[in-house]
Design an enzyme around this catalytic site. Sequence first.
Site, mmCIF file in Angstrom:
data_model
loop_
_atom_site.group_PDB
_atom_site.id
_atom_site.type_symbol
_atom_site.label_atom_id
_atom_site.label_comp_id
_atom_site.label_asym_id
_atom_site.label_seq_id
_atom_site.Cartn_x
_atom_site.Cartn_y
_atom_site.Cartn_z
ATOM 1 N N GLU A 1 0.836 -1.202 0.000
ATOM 2 C CA GLU A 1 0.000 0.000 0.000
ATOM 3 C C GLU A 1 0.870 1.251 0.000
ATOM 4 O OE1 GLU A 1 -4.131 -1.618 1.984
ATOM 5 O OE2 GLU A 1 -2.753 -0.581 3.325
ATOM 6 N N CYS B 1 3.469 8.704 0.512
ATOM 7 C CA CYS B 1 3.959 7.804 1.566
ATOM 8 C C CYS B 1 4.123 6.430 0.923
ATOM 9 C CB CYS B 1 2.958 7.753 2.715
ATOM 10 S SG CYS B 1 3.379 6.536 3.986
ATOM 11 N N CYS C 1 6.179 -6.665 7.267
ATOM 12 C CA CYS C 1 7.209 -6.122 8.160
ATOM 13 C C CYS C 1 7.565 -7.174 9.198
ATOM 14 C CB CYS C 1 6.696 -4.858 8.854
ATOM 15 S SG CYS C 1 7.956 -3.987 9.830
ATOM 16 N N CYS D 1 5.859 -4.129 15.881
ATOM 17 C CA CYS D 1 5.479 -3.020 16.779
ATOM 18 C C CYS D 1 4.005 -3.199 17.138
ATOM 19 C CB CYS D 1 5.703 -1.672 16.102
ATOM 20 S SG CYS D 1 7.441 -1.349 15.707
ATOM 21 N N CYS E 1 1.023 -1.003 15.414
ATOM 22 C CA CYS E 1 1.035 -0.804 13.967
ATOM 23 C C CYS E 1 0.435 -2.010 13.256
ATOM 24 C CB CYS E 1 2.475 -0.576 13.490
ATOM 25 S SG CYS E 1 2.639 -0.435 11.702
ATOM 26 N N CYS F 1 -1.325 6.948 9.693
ATOM 27 C CA CYS F 1 -0.095 6.379 10.245
ATOM 28 C C CYS F 1 -0.395 5.138 11.075
ATOM 29 C CB CYS F 1 0.583 7.443 11.112
ATOM 30 S SG CYS F 1 2.066 6.875 11.925
#
Length: 349
Positions: A96, A109, A116, A120, A123, A341
């Site tokens: 994305e 962005c 990933c 975290c 997220c 975010c």
Amino acid sequence: MNQEVVKRDIRNLSPAEIKTFLVEHAEPAFRAKQIAEWLWIKSAVSFEEMSNLSKTLREKLQAHFAINAIKIDQSQFSADRTIKNTFKLYDGNIIEGVLIPTTERMTACVSSQVGCSLTCKFCATGYMERKRNLDPAEIYDQVVLIDKQARENYGIPLSNIVYMGMGEPLLNYANVLKSVEYLTSEEGLNMSAKRITVSTAGIAKMIRKLGDDNVKFNLALSLHAANDKKRNEIMPINEQNSLKALAEALKYYYLKTKNPVTYEYIIFNDFNDELEDAVELAKFCKHLPCKVNIIEYNPISFASFTNAEEDKTEAFANYLKKQGIITNIRRSRGKDIDAACGQLAVKEK
């Protein structure tokens, strides 16, 4: 059973490799420059577009190489004009990227990995598995497509690029730096490095490497707590990259590049929003010239965090400002389409 030979993406070849190919196939070496212009300035997605090359050469290129350009699979439009894109890669993987329009700038962005590996806790991408790194060309393609989107929808070209999408950019170090090279080079998109920000969760040895490589782009550190105990809780990477190690790496980076650093600080309700947290952050900020972006938390289904109260956020920011630290409170964009975010995650179909 005949398996189709997977052709190499020509964009992953060096100029020297392209020249060697041309010479070996009885073509003049100077054509390499023309091919590079089509790939990196004109963003060609097929050899057929390369109209100043002979038909014979285009056929030779087609027979040996591919241009694995990414494609927009889906776009979602937010009430605040933010556009979230789902991009399909040549191998079927999905990433994305987001266009964030404001009155001052038009920002892309972009993602640097499929998924990933950092887990975290706040997220959405951290709850996905990391499947692979993106090639430099796949990062470059996101910028090209989002720039086109900005021009078509808002009549304004991109002004800024942030590597804040899916993945940890410094775990795809060589490809990220190569993509920046294509974006900033006169033989590429010729964008200013000062308008590019690479954001990291904090890998000390790679931050030092950025210093050694004397990078010109901006560096942002996703900090979110200036206390090792709290940071370990929400960002497991801190266990191998303590705040002390990060502070030393950042000082080294600043010594080499003279680039100030941005600290990103998502402010969570009843977790890191007290005055004592602000005091710890101010102390961490004394290591080198920096600024702080306080970011609203954007809820995700995997986690139970909530955003800090407005008065606490204001008090937190005011304390930092009184300490002489440049501080901004960043309002979320695209929250209604999960484009804000920490919200980027490919939904399993």
